[in-house]
Design a protein around this motif. Structure first.
Motif, PDB file in Angstrom:
ATOM      1  N   PRO A 163     -29.950  11.641  28.814  1.00 48.44           N
ATOM      2  CA  PRO A 163     -29.659  10.336  28.338  1.00 48.44           C
ATOM      3  C   PRO A 163     -29.390   9.574  29.593  1.00 48.44           C
ATOM      4  O   PRO A 163     -29.346   8.120  29.338  1.00 48.44           O
ATOM      5  N   HIS A 164     -29.340   9.752  30.844  1.00 41.93           N
ATOM      6  CA  HIS A 164     -29.348   9.085  31.961  1.00 41.93           C
ATOM      7  C   HIS A 164     -30.915   8.195  32.145  1.00 41.93           C
ATOM      8  O   HIS A 164     -30.961   7.243  31.587  1.00 41.93           O
ATOM      9  N   GLN A 165     -31.464   8.897  32.583  1.00 44.34           N
ATOM     10  CA  GLN A 165     -33.212   8.174  33.093  1.00 44.34           C
ATOM     11  C   GLN A 165     -34.094   9.015  32.481  1.00 44.34           C
ATOM     12  O   GLN A 165     -35.279   8.921  32.966  1.00 44.34           O
ATOM     13  N   GLY A 166     -33.709  10.172  31.420  1.00 45.40           N
ATOM     14  CA  GLY A 166     -34.949  10.859  30.921  1.00 45.40           C
ATOM     15  C   GLY A 166     -35.320  11.941  31.558  1.00 45.40           C
ATOM     16  O   GLY A 166     -36.398  12.483  31.304  1.00 45.40           O
ATOM     17  N   GLY A 167     -34.687  12.525  32.505  1.00 48.83           N
ATOM     18  CA  GLY A 167     -34.831  13.584  33.364  1.00 48.83           C
ATOM     19  C   GLY A 167     -34.833  15.076  32.397  1.00 48.83           C
ATOM     20  O   GLY A 167     -34.519  15.088  31.316  1.00 48.83           O
ATOM     21  N   PRO A 168     -35.608  16.103  32.993  1.00 50.25           N
ATOM     22  CA  PRO A 168     -35.694  17.293  32.172  1.00 50.25           C
ATOM     23  C   PRO A 168     -34.663  18.233  32.175  1.00 50.25           C
ATOM     24  O   PRO A 168     -34.587  19.234  33.033  1.00 50.25           O
ATOM     25  N   VAL A 205     -27.151  21.059  34.073  1.00 49.85           N
ATOM     26  CA  VAL A 205     -27.002  20.055  35.181  1.00 49.85           C
ATOM     27  C   VAL A 205     -28.596  19.464  35.080  1.00 49.85           C
ATOM     28  O   VAL A 205     -29.364  20.144  35.360  1.00 49.85           O
ATOM     29  N   CYS A 206     -28.650  18.194  35.047  1.00 49.94           N
ATOM     30  CA  CYS A 206     -29.991  17.687  35.000  1.00 49.94           C
ATOM     31  C   CYS A 206     -30.507  17.574  36.294  1.00 49.94           C
ATOM     32  O   CYS A 206     -29.906  17.120  37.217  1.00 49.94           O
ATOM     33  N   PRO A 207     -31.751  18.030  36.515  1.00 50.30           N
ATOM     34  CA  PRO A 207     -32.205  18.392  38.044  1.00 50.30           C
ATOM     35  C   PRO A 207     -32.687  17.148  38.580  1.00 50.30           C
ATOM     36  O   PRO A 207     -32.870  16.844  39.793  1.00 50.30           O
ATOM     37  N   TRP A 208     -32.570  15.766  37.862  1.00 47.78           N
ATOM     38  CA  TRP A 208     -33.178  14.595  38.664  1.00 47.78           C
ATOM     39  C   TRP A 208     -32.234  13.894  39.389  1.00 47.78           C
ATOM     40  O   TRP A 208     -31.960  13.762  40.605  1.00 47.78           O
ATOM     41  N   HIS A 209     -30.853  13.757  38.738  1.00 43.44           N
ATOM     42  CA  HIS A 209     -29.800  13.104  39.608  1.00 43.44           C
ATOM     43  C   HIS A 209     -28.311  13.895  39.583  1.00 43.44           C
ATOM     44  O   HIS A 209     -27.302  13.677  40.238  1.00 43.44           O
ATOM     45  N   GLY A 210     -28.287  15.075  38.814  1.00 36.27           N
ATOM     46  CA  GLY A 210     -27.288  15.747  38.886  1.00 36.27           C
ATOM     47  C   GLY A 210     -26.244  15.475  37.697  1.00 36.27           C
ATOM     48  O   GLY A 210     -24.883  15.977  37.676  1.00 36.27           O
ATOM     49  N   TRP A 211     -26.413  14.671  36.595  1.00 42.97           N
ATOM     50  CA  TRP A 211     -25.692  14.617  35.380  1.00 42.97           C
ATOM     51  C   TRP A 211     -25.350  16.135  34.960  1.00 42.97           C
ATOM     52  O   TRP A 211     -26.436  16.745  34.618  1.00 42.97           O
TER      53      TRP A 211
HETATM   54  S1  FES Z   1     -32.059  11.544  34.253  1.00 42.08           S
HETATM   55 FE1  FES Z   1     -30.539  13.213  34.196  1.00 42.08          FE
HETATM   56  S2  FES Z   1     -29.325  12.850  35.658  1.00 42.08           S
HETATM   57 FE2  FES Z   1     -30.593  11.144  35.683  1.00 42.08          FE
END
Ligand code: FES
Lengths: 121, 408
Positions: free
Chosen positions: A44-49, A82-88
Motif C-alpha cells: 500500500p505504500h508505493q506498490g512494491g512486491p 517487510v516490503c523489499p522496496w522501502h522496508g514497510w
Molecule cells: S512500496 Fe512497499 S515499502 Fe514502499
C-alpha cells in the motif's frame, strides 16, 4: 467466490512461500507462524512486491522497571513481512502496517484441503 | 544470496536477482498510467561508484596519491580514500536490493555494466533521462584531507564523462565539485562545462564551508554565465558532531539530510546571493520538501525584525526561495495531504519542482508519487515529472521524443 490452486500442502513448509497469478495480479502465499497467509503482492505504500520480502519477527525495546533502556529483542510471537522496496513492515497475522495501523495489505482466505492449498478470491 | 531473518526458518534466499523483476510492479504502474508518453526526467538518482572504484582511482592525477590509493584499496576497499561512516540504509537486509544488486547478472551486450543496470531501472520506472550521482562520495565533504576530495572529484568526473555518459544519451550528470577547495572548484567548472552529458554541477552539502565565501564568487559567476545550474545535494554523516547526537539511523537521516541544506540555503539567501547572481539556477536536492516552508517562515519572520543584517535583500527571503528549484524526493507523503498541497503552493511547484527518484536508495520515490497526487492538474504533473527539468537544463529530448511531447 472461486478458488485458485496454489500447490500441494507438503510443498509449503514453515517459512516457505509461493507466488501465484490471478489474472494480471500476483498473490503471495506464505506459511509462517504455523498458519497460511495470502496477500496481494502490492504494497500500500508505493506498490512494491511485498510478498517477496523478508519475514522477520517484530523488534521491540527492552525497558526495565526503572524506565531505563536495556537493548532490543525480537518478539517471538509476532511475525512481520517487510516490503523489499522501502522496508514497510506488516504483521503477518493481521496484514496491518506496523508503522501505521490504518494501512493494511489486501488479504485473501487460504484453505488447506485434501493435501492441497487454495486461495479464495 | 541468503538474507538472514530473526529465525533461520525465515531466511530469505534470493537467486538470480534482476532489477527489472525487482521493479516489475513499477513497470505495471507506468503502463497503467501511460507514463511512457510522459517526459520523465529523474534529476537525482545514483550509482555506486564503489562498484568501479579501482578504474576511478586510476584517474587520480597525483602519482603519489594514486599509488597510495590503489595499494590501500587492495585490502581496505573504497574506505582507502572515502570517508566511511556507520549506518545500515538497508535496515538490516530488509531493503533487499542493497545485498543483491551487486550480484545481478547483466548480459554483456557491449555496454558498461553500470549503464546496463541503470537502464534496467530507468525502463521499469519509465524514466527517460537520469541525472546520475555517486553514493559514498556524498560523504566526502567531511574528509579531513581537502586534497583527497579534489583528487577524487577530478578522477570521478573524468571517469563519468569519459566512460559512462558518452555511452548513452539518456544519462546525464551534475558533476561533483570539490567545494572544500574553492580554486579547484573553479577549475572543475572551467574544465568540465560543455562536456557531453554535463548538465550542471553539484555540491555535497554535508561540509563546513560557507557558500558566501568570496572565493566562490567567480564559480557562481561562471555558472550563471554558462546557464548551468548549481545544485546542493543533501547527505548526512553520522560522525558529524550534531548528527552524532542521534543513536538511531532514522534520526540521523530524518534530521541530517535536511540540516546542511537548510543552513546553506539560509546563508545563500541572507547574504543576498540571489541578488548578485539573479540568473543562476540553484537546486536543492534530496532534503524532501517539508523543510522549505519551515525555513521560509523562520527567515521571513526574523528578516522583518533584523532587516539590517540582510541589507542586500529587496524582497522577503521566502520570495527568493520561491525562485529556486527543489527535487521531490523523499517526498513526505504522510497522512496530511493538506500540508503537502500547501507546500507545493509555497514553492510554486508548478514551475520549481523537479521529480527525482533517488533510486536505488532505500527511500526512493516512483513517478506515481507525483502522477497520483489528487490536487495536481495533469499539466502540473507533466511539469514536475519532466518539463520543468527540460527547461532548467535546456534538455534536448529528441532521441526519446522525436515528435515532441504532450504539454511541452
Ligand atoms: S512500496 Fe512497499 S515499502 Fe514502499
Amino acid at each position: 467466490m472461486s478458488e485458485l490452486f496454489v500447490c500441494n500442502a507438503a510443498e509449503l513448509v514453515e517459512g516457505g512461500r509461493k507466488l501465484i497469478a490471478n489474472g494480471a495480479d500476483q498473490i503471495g502465499v506464505l506459511r509462517a507462524g504455523g498458519a497460511l497467509h495470502a496477500f496481494l503482492n502490492v504494497c500500500p505504500h508505493q506498490g512494491g512486491p511485498v510478498c517477496e520480502g523478508l519475514v522477520v519477527h517484530k523488534v521491540e525495546e527492552i525497558i526495565d522497571a526503572d524506565k531505563t533502556y536495556r537493548g532490543m529483542r525480537f518478539n517471538a510471537d509476532v511475525l512481520h513481512i517487510v516490503c523489499p522496496w522501502h522496508g514497510w513492515e506488516f504483521n503477518i497475522a493481521t496484514g496491518r502496517c506496523a508503522g501505521d495501523g490504518k494501512l493494511a495489505l489486501k488479504r485473501y482466505p487460504v484453505i488447506e484441503r485434501d493435501g492441497g492449498i487454495y486461495v479464495a478470491i | 544470496m541468503r538474507i538472514r531473518s530473526s529465525d533461520p526458518a525465515y531466511d530469505l534466499h534470493i537467486e538470480g536477482y534482476n532489477t527489472s523483476h525487482h521493479l516489475g510492479n513499477a513497470r505495471k504502474q507506468a503502463d497503467a498510467r501511460g507514463l511512457d508518453d510522459v517526459l520523465i526526467v529523474d534529476v537525482d538518482c545514483h550509482h555506486y561508484e564503489t562498484d568501479n572504484f579501482e578504474p576511478i582511482l586510476e584517474f587520480i592525477d597525483d602519482p603519489a596519491l594514486r599509488h597510495i590509493a590503489l595499494n590501500t584499496y587492495k585490502y581496505k576497499g573504497p574506505a582507502a580514500m572515502l570517508y566511511d561512516q556507520p549506518g545500515y540504509q538497508d535496515v538490516g537486509g530488509r531493503v533487499t536490493r542493497y545485498l543483491t544488486r551487486k550480484g545481478e547478472k547483466i548480459e554483456e551486450t557491449g555496454g558498461h555494466r553500470e549503464v546496463e543496470q541503470t537502464l534496467r531501472w530507468m525502463n521499469a520506472l519509465s524514466v527517460d533521462y537520469a541525472c546520475l550521482f555517486p553514493t559514498p562520495m556524498l560523504f566526502l565533504g567531511l574528509h579531513p584531507q581537502a586534497e583527497v576530495e579534489v583528487a577524487l572529484a577530478r578522477a570521478y568526473n573524468r571517469w563519468i564523462t569519459e566512460v559512462i555518459l558518452p555511452s548513452n544519451p539518456r544519462l546525464r550528470s551534475m558533476l561533483y565539485l570539490p567545494f572544500n577547495d574553492p580554486e579547484a572548484t573553479y577549475r572543475t567548472v572551467n574544465e568540465f562545462a560543455g562536456k557531453p552529458g554535463v548538465i550542471g554541477f553539484m555540491v555535497v552539502s554535508t561540509r563546513y564551508k560557507p557558500v558566501y565565501e568570496n572565493a566562490y564568487m567567480k564559480t557562481y559567476a561562471f555558472l550563471e554565465e554558462a546557464g548551468l545550474p548549481l545544485s546542493f545535494h543533501a547527505s548526512y554523516h553520522w560522525n558529524d558532531q550534531l548528527t552524532s547526537l542521534s543513536n538511531r539511523f532514522i534520526t540521523a537521516h530524518a534530521v541530517g539530510f535536511t540540516f546542511f541544506n537548510a543552513v546553506h540555503c539560509a546563508n545563500w539567501v541572507v547574504n543576498g546571493l540571489p541578488e548578485r547572481f539573479p540568473k543562476l539556477k540553484v537546486i536543492w536536492i534530496e532534503s524532501g520538501l517539508a523543510w522549505i516552508p519551515w525555513l521560509m517562515q523562520r527567515l521571513d519572520n526574523d528578516f522583518r525584525m533584523r532587516t539590517s543584517e540582510a541589507p542586500a535583500l529587496k524582497r522577503l527571503p521566502s520570495e527568493y526561495m520561491r525562485d529556486m528549484f527543489y527535487t521531490t524526493q523523499p517526498m513526505e507523503m504522510v497522512n496530511n495531504q493538506e500540508a503537502l498541497e500547501l507546500t507545493f503552493k509555497m514553492i510554486n511547484a508548478d514551475t520549481q519542482l523537479l521529480y527525482s527518484s533517488d533510486y536505488p536508495h532505500w527511500d526512493m520515490d516512483l513517478p506515481s508519487t507525483i502522477w497520483d497526487l489528487p490536487f495536481l492538474k495533469e499539466q502540473s504533473k507533466r511539469n514536475i515529472l519532466g518539463l520543468n527539468a527540460k527547461r532548467v537544463f535546456n534538455l534536448d529530448i529528441s532521441n526519446q521524443f522525436p515528435n515532441g511531447v504532450k504539454g511541452g
